[in-house]
Design a protein around this motif. Structure first.
Motif, mmCIF file in Angstrom:
data_model
loop_
_atom_site.group_PDB
_atom_site.id
_atom_site.type_symbol
_atom_site.label_atom_id
_atom_site.label_comp_id
_atom_site.label_asym_id
_atom_site.label_seq_id
_atom_site.Cartn_x
_atom_site.Cartn_y
_atom_site.Cartn_z
ATOM 1 N N LEU A 204 0.841 -1.186 0.000
ATOM 2 C CA LEU A 204 0.000 0.000 0.000
ATOM 3 C C LEU A 204 0.880 1.241 0.000
ATOM 4 O O LEU A 204 1.883 1.299 0.714
ATOM 5 N N MET A 205 0.463 2.219 -0.793
ATOM 6 C CA MET A 205 1.267 3.423 -0.963
ATOM 7 C C MET A 205 0.388 4.661 -0.870
ATOM 8 O O MET A 205 -0.841 4.590 -1.019
ATOM 9 N N ALA A 206 1.018 5.782 -0.591
ATOM 10 C CA ALA A 206 0.306 7.060 -0.570
ATOM 11 C C ALA A 206 0.197 7.573 -1.998
ATOM 12 O O ALA A 206 1.218 7.714 -2.683
ATOM 13 N N PRO A 207 -1.008 7.856 -2.479
ATOM 14 C CA PRO A 207 -1.166 8.261 -3.879
ATOM 15 C C PRO A 207 -0.753 9.706 -4.113
ATOM 16 O O PRO A 207 -0.715 10.506 -3.168
ATOM 17 N N PRO A 208 -0.447 10.047 -5.361
ATOM 18 C CA PRO A 208 -0.212 11.460 -5.697
ATOM 19 C C PRO A 208 -1.486 12.261 -5.421
ATOM 20 O O PRO A 208 -2.573 11.690 -5.304
ATOM 21 N N PRO A 209 -1.391 13.585 -5.307
ATOM 22 C CA PRO A 209 -2.575 14.406 -5.055
ATOM 23 C C PRO A 209 -3.649 14.190 -6.125
ATOM 24 O O PRO A 209 -3.347 13.985 -7.294
ATOM 25 N N TRP A 210 -4.905 14.226 -5.690
ATOM 26 C CA TRP A 210 -6.033 14.082 -6.609
ATOM 27 C C TRP A 210 -6.180 15.352 -7.433
ATOM 28 O O TRP A 210 -6.104 16.459 -6.925
ATOM 29 N N LYS A 211 -6.393 15.177 -8.739
ATOM 30 C CA LYS A 211 -6.614 16.304 -9.643
ATOM 31 C C LYS A 211 -7.946 16.104 -10.362
ATOM 32 O O LYS A 211 -8.579 15.064 -10.238
ATOM 33 N N GLU A 212 -8.341 17.088 -11.109
ATOM 34 C CA GLU A 212 -9.623 17.017 -11.812
ATOM 35 C C GLU A 212 -9.712 15.801 -12.719
ATOM 36 O O GLU A 212 -10.765 15.184 -12.858
ATOM 37 N N ASP A 213 -8.594 15.461 -13.358
ATOM 38 C CA ASP A 213 -8.607 14.306 -14.265
ATOM 39 C C ASP A 213 -8.183 13.020 -13.545
ATOM 40 O O ASP A 213 -7.899 12.012 -14.180
ATOM 41 N N GLY A 214 -8.149 13.043 -12.214
ATOM 42 C CA GLY A 214 -7.851 11.827 -11.453
ATOM 43 C C GLY A 214 -6.409 11.759 -10.987
ATOM 44 O O GLY A 214 -5.814 12.765 -10.589
ATOM 45 N N PHE A 215 -5.835 10.577 -11.054
ATOM 46 C CA PHE A 215 -4.437 10.373 -10.660
ATOM 47 C C PHE A 215 -3.951 9.117 -11.362
ATOM 48 O O PHE A 215 -4.753 8.276 -11.799
ATOM 49 N N PRO A 216 -2.630 8.934 -11.508
ATOM 50 C CA PRO A 216 -2.129 7.758 -12.227
ATOM 51 C C PRO A 216 -2.343 6.478 -11.419
ATOM 52 O O PRO A 216 -1.849 6.363 -10.293
ATOM 53 N N ALA A 217 -3.067 5.529 -11.966
ATOM 54 C CA ALA A 217 -3.375 4.305 -11.225
ATOM 55 C C ALA A 217 -3.130 3.031 -12.027
ATOM 56 O O ALA A 217 -3.052 1.945 -11.451
ATOM 57 N N LEU A 218 -3.012 3.148 -13.350
ATOM 58 C CA LEU A 218 -2.928 1.954 -14.185
ATOM 59 C C LEU A 218 -1.659 1.151 -13.904
ATOM 60 O O LEU A 218 -1.715 -0.061 -13.663
ATOM 61 N N LEU A 219 -0.504 1.812 -13.904
ATOM 62 C CA LEU A 219 0.758 1.094 -13.706
ATOM 63 C C LEU A 219 0.847 0.511 -12.304
ATOM 64 O O LEU A 219 1.322 -0.614 -12.115
ATOM 65 N N TYR A 220 0.393 1.251 -11.313
ATOM 66 C CA TYR A 220 0.427 0.765 -9.925
ATOM 67 C C TYR A 220 -0.353 -0.540 -9.787
ATOM 68 O O TYR A 220 0.073 -1.473 -9.095
ATOM 69 N N ASN A 221 -1.493 -0.637 -10.453
ATOM 70 C CA ASN A 221 -2.311 -1.837 -10.355
ATOM 71 C C ASN A 221 -1.750 -3.000 -11.170
ATOM 72 O O ASN A 221 -1.768 -4.142 -10.723
ATOM 73 N N LEU A 222 -1.254 -2.712 -12.368
ATOM 74 C CA LEU A 222 -0.839 -3.794 -13.266
ATOM 75 C C LEU A 222 0.607 -4.239 -13.075
ATOM 76 O O LEU A 222 0.986 -5.313 -13.563
ATOM 77 N N SER A 223 1.422 -3.448 -12.376
ATOM 78 C CA SER A 223 2.837 -3.806 -12.250
ATOM 79 C C SER A 223 3.053 -5.069 -11.425
ATOM 80 O O SER A 223 4.046 -5.770 -11.621
ATOM 81 N N GLY A 224 2.126 -5.396 -10.523
ATOM 82 C CA GLY A 224 2.245 -6.636 -9.754
ATOM 83 C C GLY A 224 2.109 -7.873 -10.628
ATOM 84 O O GLY A 224 3.015 -8.728 -10.671
ATOM 85 N N PRO A 225 0.977 -8.015 -11.352
ATOM 86 C CA PRO A 225 0.850 -9.159 -12.261
ATOM 87 C C PRO A 225 1.935 -9.198 -13.332
ATOM 88 O O PRO A 225 2.418 -10.282 -13.689
ATOM 89 N N LEU A 226 2.327 -8.025 -13.849
ATOM 90 C CA LEU A 226 3.378 -7.990 -14.866
ATOM 91 C C LEU A 226 4.699 -8.523 -14.313
ATOM 92 O O LEU A 226 5.427 -9.237 -15.009
ATOM 93 N N ALA A 227 5.001 -8.209 -13.054
ATOM 94 C CA ALA A 227 6.228 -8.708 -12.439
ATOM 95 C C ALA A 227 6.212 -10.232 -12.384
ATOM 96 O O ALA A 227 7.216 -10.894 -12.664
ATOM 97 N N ASN A 228 5.053 -10.809 -12.028
ATOM 98 C CA ASN A 228 4.945 -12.266 -11.977
ATOM 99 C C ASN A 228 5.110 -12.892 -13.354
ATOM 100 O O ASN A 228 5.805 -13.910 -13.511
ATOM 101 N N LEU A 229 4.474 -12.299 -14.360
ATOM 102 C CA LEU A 229 4.531 -12.872 -15.708
ATOM 103 C C LEU A 229 5.936 -12.744 -16.302
ATOM 104 O O LEU A 229 6.405 -13.673 -16.977
ATOM 105 N N LEU A 230 6.596 -11.633 -16.045
ATOM 106 C CA LEU A 230 7.974 -11.481 -16.527
ATOM 107 C C LEU A 230 8.905 -12.477 -15.834
ATOM 108 O O LEU A 230 9.780 -13.083 -16.470
#
Length: 378
Positions: A111-137
């Motif tokens: 679990l990590m502290a996210p970047p500040p919330w902005k109108e268009d959201g915050f970067p979340a795709l890599l944080y979520n997918l990097s775990g499964p990608l690490a296993n597959l690699l």
């Protein structure tokens, strides 16, 4: 087929999980048979091989969470906690601390502290997918290494092959979008976050609230707008429901128990909840009924096997320990009540979230006062 005779279709997540498990078992069995023709296994060598093969599962869990860590750091997140099994390393006041925390259905969590919330959201795709990608690699790397050393080092090829299978299993199980026991996996989160701003906000809020709790804040001290979703979205999926559960916990922290009990009932009736959240709310619902004089409320709730198993798995959670103690005390079982009270104090002393501990102690005082008032009236 007559109406009323229809069979429930198995959940897609159950089918996928079973298929992955069968593939893992079949692959491991084939590798074992292949290695048995090439290696003279003594009992000691066989035992050592099995231990190392099992260690591959733990290694892949650590690698999975490390993938989330690296993905988060690369997109502006800050480290909060890293858990493997029930052992957790967390950062508070600039220092690292070791704690214990268990969440049924998970082998680890970063679990990590996210970047500040902005109108268009915050970067979340890599944080979520990097775990499964690490296993597959890692699976691809182990598989390639196993192939290269298959002739000269069959035992090493066996271990590398098993580790590759385990990596593929965890990568697919976490990467294919689905809910496991109602809990959204990494792939599900990534899919929802691309389509739904309320879900994106829900993930941000959970991470931000967890960061605040890790720093020792009580939920009543956390900004109120963190508990609201765009368009006042309801608990229509596990991501949004998790924020509503946090909202419920905030009411508890503020001592607004009547409102909390009402929201608890509503969430259990209408919310699409992860299994862990549903079980926790069911125990709390029984606790509120117990406080209102229904002496058998907790005992009746724990007749449910799923809920009983959850209460046993989460016995080190102060909130669960409080309910277990209250149930034993209401039943008049003095010996069990003393045992559960000791377990409650132990849980409070070791729980890694100081603010949550204070909220549970406050709830304990409220319950004891209600019991005293009821006894005086009687």
């Amino acid at each position: 087929m007559k109406e009323g005779k229809k069979r429930n279709k198995p959940a897609a997540s159950g089918v996928i999980t079973l298929a992955c498990a069968l593939a893992l078992g079949a692959g491991a069995g084939w590798l074992g048979a292949w290695a048995a023709d090439r290696v003279d296994f003594s009992p000691l060598l066989l035992a050592g091989t099995l231990v190392l093969a099992a260690a591959g599962m733990m290694g892949q869990i650590i690698l999975h969470e490390a993938g989330h860590l690296l993905g988060g750091l690369a997109t502006g997140y800050a480290f909060v906690s890293f858990r493997v099994g029930s052992w957790m390393l967390l950062k508070r006041d600039g220092r690292l601390h070791l704690g214990r925390y268990t969440l049924p259905g998970t082998g680890g969590q970063c679990l990590m502290a996210p970047p500040p919330w902005k109108e268009d959201g915050f970067p979340a795709l890599l944080y979520n997918l990097s775990g499964p990608l690490a296993n597959l690699l890692a699976a691809a790397g182990c598989g390639a290494a196993a192939w290269l050393c298959r002739e000269k080092a069959p035992l090493a090829a066996l271990l590398l092959g098993v580790w590759a299978l385990v990596g593929a299993y965890l990568g697919l199980l976490n990467g294919i979008p689905m809910k496991i026991q109602g809990m959204p996996n990494d792939g599900y989160n990534a899919l929802r976050l691309r389509r739904d701003k309320a879900s994106l906000r829900a993930v941000w809020a959970q991470l931000a609230i967890n960061m605040a709790q890790t720093q020792g804040l009580r939920l009543g001290e956390v900004p109120e707008d963190w508990f609201s979703l765009p368009g006042d979205a309801g608990p229509t999926d596990p991501l949004k429901s998790a924020v509503w559960v946090c909202r419920y916990s905030r009411l508890l922290d503020q001592g607004r128990y009547q409102e909390a009990a009402a929201l608890c009932d509503t969430l259990l009736k209408t919310g699409d909840l992860a299994l862990a959240h549903r079980c926790a709310l069911q125990l709390d619902q029984a606790f509120f009924r117990l406080a209102d004089g229904e002496k058998d409320a907790v005992a009746k709730a724990l007749q449910d096997r799923t809920l009983k198993a959850f209460a046993r798995q989460m016995k080190n959670n102060p909130g669960v320990a409080l309910v277990r103690w209250a149930g034993a005390e209401a039943q008049g079982d003095a010996a069990q009540a003393r045992k559960e009270r000791k377990a409650l104090e132990t849980a409070l002393a070791s729980w890694p979230y100081p603010g949550e501990n204070e909220a549970v102690r406050q709830q304990l005082r409220w319950y004891e006062e209600k019991r005293r008032c009821a006894q005086n009236k009687a």
